[in-house]
Design an enzyme around this catalytic site. Structure first.
Site, PDB file in Angstrom:
ATOM      1  N   CYS A  60       0.715  -1.370   0.187  1.00  0.00           N
ATOM      2  CA  CYS A  60      -0.102  -0.051   0.048  1.00  0.00           C
ATOM      3  C   CYS A  60       0.714   1.209  -0.059  1.00  0.00           C
ATOM      4  CB  CYS A  60      -0.994   0.011   1.302  1.00  0.00           C
ATOM      5  SG  CYS A  60      -1.786   1.346   1.449  1.00  0.00           S
ATOM      6  N   CYS A  63      -0.286   4.102   2.402  1.00  0.00           N
ATOM      7  CA  CYS A  63       0.058   3.690   3.712  1.00  0.00           C
ATOM      8  C   CYS A  63       1.659   3.901   4.002  1.00  0.00           C
ATOM      9  CB  CYS A  63      -0.074   1.995   4.035  1.00  0.00           C
ATOM     10  SG  CYS A  63      -1.931   1.666   3.972  1.00  0.00           S
TER      11      CYS A  63
END
Length: 141
Positions: A60, A63
């Site tokens: 991600c 993230c």
């Protein structure tokens, strides 16, 4: 006893001990965000009044970018009885499932074992600090 032998100068001994302690503290601070799994979640929640769980995944991109902001804010908010955890949703799926985390990055704010707030997606550092600070003050009460 020769003045150059180790232990002969208490200031050198003290300096070496302080340097050793500083290296230890630096290592601890680098690792203050705990990798959370189903195996250590319960003890983390029991030992702390406030727990911030950062849900992420290796793949991600947002993230990974937002984690630095989370870590920077967490560094500023280090106080007793407050813990910061990182949950990889792939490695600790059961933790993500328990809290029904469907979007990452997400931060769950847990007070006395109960989820009291959730931050979904990236927010500014100022916003993150404001929201997290509101709960950190409760840890000492």
């Amino acid at each position: 006893m020769n003045g150059e032998e180790k232990g002969a100068n208490p200031w050198i001994d003290l300096s070496e001990k302080l340097e050793e302690r500083a290296l230890y503290l630096e290592k601890v601070l680098k690792e203050f965000i705990i990798n959370v799994s189903s195996a250590n979640l319960d003890s983390l929640l029991k030992e702390n009044r406030i727990v911030f769980l950062y849900f992420t995944a290796e793949w991600c991109g947002p993230c990974i970018n937002f984690y630095k902001t989370f870590k920077d804010v967490a560094t500023e908010l280090l106080v007793p009885r407050v813990a910061f955890g990182k949950v990889d949703v792939d490695a600790a799926y059961s933790v993500a499932d328990k809290y029904q985390v469907r979007h990452i990055p997400s931060i769950l704010i847990i007070s006395d074992g109960k989820v009291v707030d959730t931050i979904v997606g990236q927010v500014s550092k100022d916003e993150l600090k404001r929201r997290m600070s509101a709960y950190v003050g409760r840890a000492s009460k």
